[in-house]
Design an enzyme around this catalytic site. Structure first.
Site, PDB file in Angstrom:
ATOM      1  N   CYS A  20      13.484  10.725   7.066  1.00  0.00           N
ATOM      2  CA  CYS A  20      13.534  10.486   8.393  1.00  0.00           C
ATOM      3  C   CYS A  20      14.584  10.545   9.289  1.00  0.00           C
ATOM      4  CB  CYS A  20      12.792   8.916   8.453  1.00  0.00           C
ATOM      5  SG  CYS A  20      13.938   7.781   7.374  1.00  0.00           S
ATOM      6  N   GLU A  33       9.479   1.701  11.272  1.00  0.00           N
ATOM      7  CA  GLU A  33      10.341   2.586  11.376  1.00  0.00           C
ATOM      8  C   GLU A  33       9.532   4.049  11.360  1.00  0.00           C
ATOM      9  OE1 GLU A  33      12.826   5.835   8.964  1.00  0.00           O
ATOM     10  OE2 GLU A  33      12.867   3.993   7.894  1.00  0.00           O
ATOM     11  N   GLU A  53       8.484  16.544  15.623  1.00  0.00           N
ATOM     12  CA  GLU A  53       8.903  16.476  14.459  1.00  0.00           C
ATOM     13  C   GLU A  53       8.383  17.207  13.219  1.00  0.00           C
ATOM     14  OE1 GLU A  53      10.273  12.487  11.448  1.00  0.00           O
ATOM     15  OE2 GLU A  53       8.073  12.398  12.411  1.00  0.00           O
ATOM     16  N   LYS A  68       0.808  -1.012  -0.187  1.00  0.00           N
ATOM     17  CA  LYS A  68      -0.013   0.020   0.098  1.00  0.00           C
ATOM     18  C   LYS A  68       0.976   1.280   0.102  1.00  0.00           C
ATOM     19  CE  LYS A  68      -1.848   2.895   2.079  1.00  0.00           C
ATOM     20  NZ  LYS A  68      -1.900   4.557   1.988  1.00  0.00           N
TER      21      LYS A  68
END
Length: 494
Positions: A297, A263, A398, A187
């Site tokens: 990331c 992750e 973040e 996906k």
């Protein structure tokens, strides 16, 4: 509509199920945008619950068919052929990746596409050479027993991918999954559907059995993502993305006690000591902060600099940020857009929040003036802040944009405490010419990956992953086998 032929020329992006491209059974579509121009460039067929169930069933059937009966050597030959075909069609993959992300062609051609191929080739090599365990055991009757291990595929793996490095991070999961004999239902992010769909053509071209690789398009809640993670026939789920989404997926995975590999987010620190090679540190951290417009990331949003070099470092990092040209697409210093208007608004909200919290904006802080075809693209300025408290919002949450806050420090123990004071634990970088200090401080970081005098330097055989809110598990090289296989110990009494 169902066919093993490529996608139609009208740029409607289809699902790929059981080796065939097909529309969603409910005929729902959503737009695909080029973030560099803001224009709609296609439509994506959204997969229904029935479509996702069909994809999972196709993957299950492939496990019981030719794919499940192949030897490791036969699988490796096919997977290596996938890598070769990606390389042969690198221009097609490059066009698809740039259309979806708007990132500089130089970045995509040197990082995204080569790594997409390398992920298949490397894991084909790993599975060909991995040894098993064997032990001779003394038994109570004075005899012996032999114990040895057998690795078996886990089954149908749900692969849920992010939008920042769509091909690279998708193949990082699909490569080891297939090498270990699993089948996958992918996906992709709704923002970046193209390269995952294009890979279906590669699978058909090399003769991959139907159902080994499947792609379903859609969103998260009440769409393809939720339909896939809720399907009881999915044996494990691997996901890269935002921490909150990972928590929601984990709740779905609890039903059936299914394994997960995550992750997730990060708020990654860098520590620059006064004895660092300043040229090396500025060059490395300008990449760590601004590469892919901060949508990495492993990117750095917190920079701690020892006080004697603090002012010079800030000045030089800000100069590096000013050197990028958002929206000037033919310039070698081109900085790409953020992935969407929604994400741009989120990042700009943090830019405003930083000022409200007392930041000094050394450079950037807003929207650049962009002309020509890129005038409506989703660009923001590379931004460097000083004057922020370590506890401020923009130093805790973040952002995922081309920005960082720079804070001075005076002592090693002080900066270690600051760097580790975060719920996240993905990565860090240490900059010093004192290698004793480099080893010592790196070992004290509560992260999954720590670099010394470098950033984003990866050996695909090494363990990769985060701790805390940054994820669960490790992948890379033999470490991927811990997630993508089930290990059976066989004990034979002699």
């Amino acid at each position: 509509m169902s066919s093993r032929s490529p996608r139609p020329v009208d740029d409607t992006i289809l699902n790929f199920i059981g080796g065939s491209y097909r529309q969603g059974s409910e005929r729902k579509t959503f737009p695909n945008f080029n973030p560099a121009t803001g224009e709609q460039i296609g439509l994506v067929q959204e997969a229904s619950a029935d479509d996702v169930a069909d994809a999972v069933a196709a993957a299950k059937k492939a496990l019981q068919g030719p794919w499940g009966k192949m030897t490791t050597a036969e699988r490796v030959k096919l997977i290596s052929a996938v890598a070769t075909e990606i390389e042969r069609r690198s221009d097609d993959f490059l066009e698809a990746e740039v259309a979806d992300t708007g990132k500089p062609r130089g970045v995509a051609s040197h990082i995204d596409i080569p790594r997409g191929a390398a992920n298949f080739r490397m894991f084909a090599d790993v599975i060909s050479t991995i040894p098993g365990e064997a032990f001779t055991t003394d038994t109570p009757d004075g005899g012996q027993a032999n114990n040895y291990t057998v690795r078996k595929p886990k089954g149908v793996i749900a692969v849920i991918c992010p939008w920042n490095f769509p091909l690279l991070l998708m193949t990082w999961k699909v490569g080891p999954a297939l090498a270990c004999g699993n089948t996958v239902v992918v996906k992709p992010s709704e923002e970046t559907p193209r390269t995952a769909t294009l890979l279906g053509e590669v699978m058909n071209a090399v003769g991959m059995p139907e159902g080994v690789y499947n792609v379903v398009h859609g969103f998260g809640p009440n769409s393809a993502g939720e339909f896939l993670t809720s399907n009881s026939e999915v044996d494990a789920i691997t996901f890269t993305g935002e921490t909150g989404t990972g928590q929601a997926i984990m709740q779905k995975a609890a039903m059936g006690v299914r394994d997960v590999s995550f992750e997730l987010g990060g708020k990654n620190p860098a520590i620059v000591f006064a004895d660092a090679d300043l040229d090396k540190a500025v060059e490395g951290l300008s990449r760590a902060v601004f590469l892919n417009t901060g949508q990495v990331c492993l990117g750095t949003e917190r920079v701690y600099v020892e006080r004697p070099i603090y002012e010079e470092f800030v000045e030089r990092l800000a100069a590096a940020g000013k050197g990028f040209k958002p929206g000037v697409i033919d310039d070698p210093t081109y900085l790409g857009p953020l992935i969407s208007a929604e994400h741009r608004d989120k990042v700009l909200g943090y830019y405003s929040r930083a000022v409200d919290e007392g930041a000094t904006v050394v450079t950037g802080g807003g929207v650049p003036k962009v002309e020509n075809a890129q005038a409506d693209g989703f660009f923001v300025e590379p931004t460097v802040w000083t004057g922020l408290s370590h506890d401020s919002t923009v130093m805790r949450e973040e952002i995922f944009g081309p920005c960082c806050g720079v804070i001075p420090f005076d002592a090693e123990d002080e900066v270690i405490a600051l760097a580790n004071d975060s719920p996240y634990g993905l990565c860090a970088s240490i900059w010093t010419e004192n290698m004793s200090r480099g080893h010592r401080v790196a070992a004290s970081m509560d992260v999954g990956v720590c670099w010394v005098n470098s950033w984003f330097l990866r050996d695909l055989r090494t363990a990769f992953g985060g701790s805390g809110h940054s994820g669960i598990g490790r992948e890379g090289g033999v470490h991927s086998l811990e997630f993508y296989t089930e290990l059976t110990n066989i004990c034979v009494k002699l």
